[in-house]
Structure formats: C-alpha cells, structure tokens
Design an enzyme around this catalytic site. Structure first.
Site, PDB file in Angstrom:
ATOM      1  N   LYS A 191      -6.390   3.780   8.641  1.00  0.00           N
ATOM      2  CA  LYS A 191      -5.509   4.778   8.035  1.00  0.00           C
ATOM      3  C   LYS A 191      -6.130   6.166   8.089  1.00  0.00           C
ATOM      4  O   LYS A 191      -5.437   7.163   8.333  1.00  0.00           O
ATOM      5  CB  LYS A 191      -5.199   4.377   6.592  1.00  0.00           C
ATOM      6  CG  LYS A 191      -4.357   3.098   6.495  1.00  0.00           C
ATOM      7  CD  LYS A 191      -4.172   2.655   5.056  1.00  0.00           C
ATOM      8  CE  LYS A 191      -3.344   1.368   4.991  1.00  0.00           C
ATOM      9  NZ  LYS A 191      -3.180   0.874   3.618  1.00  0.00           N
ATOM     10  N   SER A 205       0.803  -1.229   0.000  1.00  0.00           N
ATOM     11  CA  SER A 205       0.000   0.000   0.000  1.00  0.00           C
ATOM     12  C   SER A 205       0.832   1.272   0.000  1.00  0.00           C
ATOM     13  O   SER A 205       0.282   2.362  -0.095  1.00  0.00           O
ATOM     14  CB  SER A 205      -0.947   0.008   1.202  1.00  0.00           C
ATOM     15  OG  SER A 205      -0.213  -0.022   2.400  1.00  0.00           O
TER      16      SER A 205
END
Length: 822
Positions: A762, A719
């Site tokens: 996140k 990611s």
C-alpha cells in the site's frame, strides 16, 4: 423379423370359438358363453396386423411370430375367413398395446400362406406381400384392428417416352448395383443372384432390394410410402450405393489386415533365419548389440544397488523377449530412462560469497533484504555442504524478478538451472508420472527436468506454485509435499520408474504471486522471502541499467544509434504504466526501440534521441493520469489504499446524499466484509452525529450512497473502514478530504482503528500515485521497516489509534460560516 408381445394368450388347446386355438368354425361369430359376438366384418374391410421393427414389401415372403392377443385374433380371423392381412408398421416399438394413432397409414396387403401353432402356445404365420394400401377409416368393435383402405396403384409411364426411358435406365442401374453388392457379400447363395437377374419389373426390383437392405424401419416405411416409381428407384439406388461403398471398404480393410498378418509372419521367419545365419558366421545381431550397449550403460550409470538390481532384472526380461512383442518397445524405453538419469553425475560446486554478491548486484537492482537472505543461505551451505537447508520461496507481484533471481543463484553456485511451470497443472501424474501399465506412460516433470539438466544437484525452480489446480486425477500440491521435504525427498519414488531417486542434493526454489493460494502444508515446508514492488526511482534505475540495453539488443540497435532520456523514462513510468513490477515498462521501452529501428531502417541517420515530449507520437496519448486532485475536489470523496495480487493500488471512496428514508446503498462490486465495514462506518457517524456537527434528523430523511469506482473489479476486506468513515463525514459536514493524503485501517464501533495487512504494498502504491501523506493504524508501526527506503523518504506517515485522529488529519478545516471573522 419377429413381432412379439409379453401379453398372455389363450392356450392352443382351448375350446373352439376362443381367441387362441386355430381357426374357429363358429359361423355366427358367437362365443361359447352364448353372448353376442362382434359384428360381421364387411367384405370391403381389411384385417390389420400391427408389427414392430419390420416392414413388408409387395412380393416379399416373410415369417412373423404373433404374440399379442389382438394380433393372434387378427391372424386367426384372416385364416378362418380366407381373407388377406394388412401388415402395418407400429410407430413406437415400445408401445405394448397400440391404438389406431400408433400405426402408420400406409401398409402392405399380404396373403397368409401358412398358420402354425407351436406346442408351447406360440403362433407363427408365413405371409407374402401383395400390394400397397392407405388406411381411410379404422373400424371399431372387433377383437382385432380392422379398417377400410384404398389401394395404391403405381402409374405406368407411357411407352417410348422420356419418363419410360429414365425408369428403364434406373432399373438397370439398380440391378447392376444389387449384383455388385452380392459379389461383395460373403457366402451368398447362387439362387439369389439368379432371382435378381430374372426380375424384369422395376417396381418388383425396387421393393425386393428395399426389403433386404439393412435400414431402419422408419427408412423402409418411407420407401414403402413412395408410390411414385421413379422416386422410389432413385431412393433405393442411392441407399444401395452407400451400402456397396461400405462393403467395398470393409473388404479392403480385411485384405489389408490379412496382408499385414502375413507380412508379420514372413518377417518373423526371416528374422529367425537371419539369426541362425549370423550364429553360423559368428556375427552379432542388432538385438544382441543393443543388449550389450544397455548392459554397458547400466554399469557406467553407477546406480544405487537397489536400482541397478531392478535394471538388470528388466534387461534380462528384454533379452528373452522377441522384438515383435508389444511390450518390447515399452521395456526398452524404460531402460533408456533408467540409464540416462544422473544417478551419480553432479555439478562441481564453488561457493564464493563475494562473487555471488557481485552477480546478484549485477543482475538485480535494490532487493537488499532478499539478496542478504540468499547470501546467508549460500554461506551456510558453504560451511555445511551436507546440511539440509530450507526450501526458499520467492513471493511477490509479477515482474519483480523472482525467476531471474533463481537463475542468478544457479550462476553464483556454478550449477545447472532448470525450471518447470506449475500454472494450470491439475494432475498428480504431472509430478509423479504415470505407471508403466498405461499406454504412452512417461515419468513426471521432476524426473524429466533432472534428465534434461544432466546432474543430480541443479537449482530447480518450481514456478507459479500458487497456480496449482486440483482435479479428479488428484492434487499435485500433495505430490509436491514429498518433493519439498528434506527429510523425505532422498527416497522420492516416481510412479513410472518404480525405484527411489535421491532429490536431497537438489536446491529447490519456489515462486508465487499470492502466498495465501499455496496450500498450508506445502507453504509450511518452505521459507518465504517476499519481494516488494518497485518505487518509481527503482524503476528508473532498472530501466537505465537493464531494460533499455536489453530492448536495444532485441531491436538490433546500439547505444550510439538510440538514446532514451531520463525524462522519457519517467514519463513512461508515470503515464504509460501502472504496475508493481517492470514488465509493462519493458514492453513500452521495446515499442520505443522498435520505432527507432524502423526510422533507421528507412535510412535516417543516427543517433536518435527520444525525450518525454516524443512519446505521444510513438505510443499514443498517456494511459494513466493522476486522478487524486480531481476526485477529492468535492466533499464526500476520500482516498484509500488497497492490496492486490499484483501489488498495491489507490482506492477512491465516493459518498453521496439524496432525499430518502435512511437507506444505505453500496455499489462497486463489494464483498461481504467491505459491505459490513461501510455499515459500521455509517453507524459510527450516526452515533457521533452531534459531536461532528451533523443534524441527527438528517439520516431519517436521506439515503446515503457509497460507491467505489472500477465496478468491474471485485473488492473486499476490512481495511477501507477508515476511508469510508472519512468520506461519510466529509459528505455530511462539507469538509473536503486532503488531496495529498491516503489512508487505510479497519474501524470498530468504539472508534478504534485496527491494524491491517499489506502495508508495504500500500505504501508503494501511494508513492506511485503521487500521494505525500499516508494515514496508518498505530499498531502497524512495526511494518514500516518492510517499506523500501525510497518510499519512506517520499512519504509522510501519520499514525493513528482512533477515528477522531483520522478525521483531523485527513479533512481540511471546516469552511468559515457567514458572519464569522476571517
């Protein structure tokens, strides 16, 4: 002692002059074949006999079995020539054919009293030790060991000197210890005691005692090599004193054992007499009373028929068994467990949805989706009490309230609450128990917790499911499969009980920090409810409502004595903690409360108000600060977003260029997947260099270094691809990344931005870190509804599908070149 060898020897009936028969009469030393024999042995030489595992002392008479060829030849030569033998210990008893280096230098000269050859070809000698010697030179050319030696004579002390008196004192002490040891030994002939009493020479006594002591051959050899009489007496006395102490302890242990056995026999006879007397008087003894109590307890427990039959069968065995039997206590404990379990005792359940909602709101702030799912679960249970609902599993970072949610559910249902911690459990018996055949066996944690609860329908929390281990004792997660399966747990069988127990009425709740660490079959039996981390606003509300009041109470303070302002709480959240939950925040609030408690205890009058500027004096300088602006103030730095087991976190990607040959350096303890993402990001930059305004020749004469700080923490996953690509383009074009923007997403070599996981964690990490804009893959738009509302309101979400969009949104405009219009 016996000295043997597997090496074959000649038959005893061999012709005269061979190695085997008795002593030969060949004066010239010739063999029967007529060949020249070995040279004549000098008169000052000594024939050596190597022995294993035994040491001969002067004055001792010792039988030896001789089996090796050279040993047989030595014994025969000594007998034939009427010469003494030098008995020498072999250093390593495993060596079958020793050399001169394998023998100790000090030995004992012995006279051969008798040489015997058995009918089976074995040879035996009886020898008596004469005096010590030391080998000076080994002689070669003989069928046996021979050497020139020097004899070790003991130095006699001068009469009436201090040394002579000391030796005499040691002599008497050794004789006394030797006689004491004979008294402690069983069945010692009286002649031995008389022989020791008749010895009047210290040297003779020391050698005799050393010869009969139970010592290692090396220890005896050390005594043999001790020529100094005083030192030898001291060493032998010390060893004999240790032996006497061992014999004394052995005698005491035997006496205690004998007394214990006699006491048991006496107790058994007295109990039998007491039982007879009680029967004559019509009284009930203690055992019969105990049996009656157990029989009544079995009747009152209302066990299932199968279990009751087993209990009565074991009770009948107990009644026939004497109390002194070893199995009596074990069987008594087993019956105690059976009658104390809640086979038919249940908590009366009152499900009030409105009351349950009030309890959940009172105990927990926010977590609306989690509360709604719990209320749905309770509503279904109210409408269908006999149904088998799903097993709930709360998954989230530490400190978000997973365990306290289980306590709130138990309070809302009116049930007992029990909890077992599974962290570090690596033995299947911890879940299922040990079989009764083992000493100290007990039921598993499931049955123990039910006994403690006292009901068969508690709210049962299995804490830290992701921390289960597996060892050579079995896999406890496999044992939990039956426990957490509604179709099977109605007949759960603990190894200790050996009978089925119905767990279908128990409401099981699991907790975990990481879902992936739970084994797949176990995860499949549970309905996962994820608890997100808290935003700063959530933490402020939680601190106001719960944490401050709890810590004030823990510190013995009241709200009137201490007040912590919202500004102080905000500073605690931003500068003193960085976490997804609230545990660290509560510890810091507790430290502030303890400071106030100390001031009040010292006599300061309240109320005391703690504001933001008071915190450094109490807690020290801030531990965390916003590094975003500083780290993105130069080209080559981008802010990424990472998922961790404790929530989300900011991830800074730094890139630097230096003269080189086109290498890519990666540091920061990156995993293989993250390294591949960095390689793909660089390849994409190279492929589109001209479109990005980058000189392609730059890559051939430069090395690129990509570093992710916090190098002690392992990092992996795809990611960070978008953030690495942005950092590389920022470095090579000179355009800075925006300080208020963070990003996540996987990239492909076609320039596509692919979806990633952990969007909720996140986003919360970005909100905690002061980020205002978050760049996310467009295919992750569906995950936005999982992000808490407070985080959605404080962040601007930018959805992208290609890396070009990421560069446009993340990088500042290119700096104006000289000569261009402003």
């Amino acid at each position: 002692m016996v000295e043997r060898s597997d090496e074959p020897v000649s038959r005893p009936d061999a012709p005269a002059g061979t190695e085997a028969g008795g002593p030969t009469s060949s004066a010239a030393g010739q063999e029967t074949s007529g060949k020249a024999g070995p040279p004549e042995l000098p008169q000052d030489a000594l024939i050596l006999l190597p022995v294993r595992n035994t040491v001969l002392f002067p004055g001792m008479v010792l039988p030896l079995a001789v089996g090796r060829r050279r040993s047989v030849a030595a014994a025969q030569e000594a007998v034939r020539g009427e010469r003494p033998l030098g008995v020498v210990l072999q250093k390593d008893p495993e060596v079958e054919t020793p050399t001169a280096e394998d023998l100790y230098e000090v030995g004992t000269e012995a006279a051969v009293l008798r040489f015997i050859t058995g009918s089976d070809g074995t040879h035996h000698i009886i020898c008596q030790g004469q005096r010590r010697f030391r080998i000076k030179e080994h002689l070669e050319g003989y069928p046996f060991f021979a050497a020139r030696v020097e004899y070790l004579e003991e130095r006699e002390p001068e009469p009436e000197t201090e040394e002579a008196r000391e030796i005499e004192a040691r002599f008497h002490a050794l004789k006394q210890k030797a006689l004491e040891s004979l008294q402690l030994m069983p069945q010692v002939p009286a002649e031995v005691q008389g022989a020791i009493q008749g010895i009047d020479t210290p040297s003779q006594l020391a050698d005799l005692v050393a010869g009969f002591l139970d010592l290692k051959p090396q220890e005896k050899q050390e005594i043999l090599e001790t020529v100094d009489l005083r030192a030898r007496l001291e060493r032998v006395t010390r060893l004999l004193a240790h032996r006497v102490e061992v014999l004394r302890l052995t005698r005491e242990i035997e006496k205690e054992t004998q007394a214990s056995m006699e006491e048991r026999q006496r107790e058994y006879l007295l109990r039998e007499q007491l039982r007879t007397i009680q029967k004559q008087l019509g009284e009930t003894d203690a055992k019969e009373l105990e049996i009656q109590e157990l029989e009544q307890a079995i009747a009152e427990a209302k066990m299932p028929p199968e279990v009751e039959e087993q209990a009565r069968r074991e009770l009948a065995r107990l009644e026939r068994m004497p109390e002194a039997a070893g199995e009596y206590a074990m069987l008594r404990t087993y019956l105690d467990w059976l009658v104390s379990l809640p086979w038919s005792r249940s908590s009366e359940e009152h499900i009030d949805i409105q009351k349950a909602r009030e309890i959940l709101d009172q105990d927990h702030y926010d977590l609306e989706k989690v509360k709604r799912r719990i209320l749905e679960h309770l509503a279904v249970r109210k409408l269908n009490p006999g149904g088998r609902g799903p097993i709930l599993c709360f998954v989230g970072p530490p400190g978000v309230g997973k365990t306290s949610l289980g306590q709130s559910i138990a309070k809302a249902l009116g049930r007992k609450f029990v909890r077992i911690a599974l962290g570090g459990v690596h033995d299947e018996a911890e879940i299922r128990g040990h079989r009764r055949t083992y000493v100290g066996a007990m039921p598993g944690n499931i049955v123990q917790a039910l006994r403690k609860a006292g009901t068969n329908n508690p709210v049962f929390m299995l804490d830290e499911l992701d921390k289960l281990g597996a060892g050579f004792h079995g896999d406890p997660s496999a044992a939990l499969l039956e426990v957490l399966d509604p179709e099977q747990n109605s007949t759960f069988r603990d190894n200790y009980l050996g009978v089925p127990f119905d767990l279908s009425r128990v409401m099981f709740i699991g907790t975990a920090n990481v879902l992936d660490a739970i084994p797949g079959p176990l995860r499949d039996r549970m309905e996962v409810i994820e608890l997100p981390g808290y935003t700063d606003q959530d933490k402020l509300e939680i601190a106001r409502r719960y944490l401050v009041a709890r810590q004030l109470k823990e510190s013995g303070l009241t709200a009137e004595q201490c007040r912590i302002t919202d500004g102080a709480l905000r500073r605690l959240i931003h500068e003193y903690t960085r976490e997804a939950g609230c545990r660290g925040l509560e510890r810091q609030i507790g430290a502030v409360c303890r400071h106030v408690a100390m001031r009040i205890a010292e006599g300061e009058s309240g109320p005391i108000e703690i504001d933001a500027e008071d915190l450094p004096a109490i807690l020290g300088p801030p531990r965390y600060e916003s590094e975003t602006a500083m780290r993105t103030s130069v080209p080559g730095v981008a802010t990424g977003l990472a998922w961790t087991p404790t929530g989300g976190d900011l991830l800074f990607i730094e890139a630097a260029r230096m003269p080189g040959s086109g290498k890519l350096l990666l540091t920061g303890q990156l995993g293989e997947v993250m390294k591949e993402s960095a390689q793909a990001a660089l390849s994409l930059v190279k492929a589109r260099a001209e479109a990005l305004g980058i000189d392609p020749a730059l890559f051939e004469k430069s090395d690129i270094h990509v570093h992710v700080p916090a190098g002690a923490i392992p990092k992996d996953g795809p990611s960070a691809g978008v953030a690495i690509h942005v950092a590389l383009v920022s470095l090579l074009t000179g355009r800075k990344a925006r300080a208020d923007t963070a990003m996540t997403g996987e990239i492909s070599l076609r320039g596509l931005v692919l979806p990633v996981g952990g969007i909720k964690e996140k986003a919360l990490a970005a909100a905690r870190g002061g980020i205002r804009r978050v760049i996310l893959p467009a295919r992750n738009r569906k995950d936005l509804e999982d992000v808490p509302e407070h985080a959605r309101e404080s962040l601007e979400f930018v959805w992208i599908e290609r890396v070009e969009q990421a560069l446009e949104e993340a990088l500042e405009p290119a700096p104006a070149r000289a000569g261009e219009a402003a």
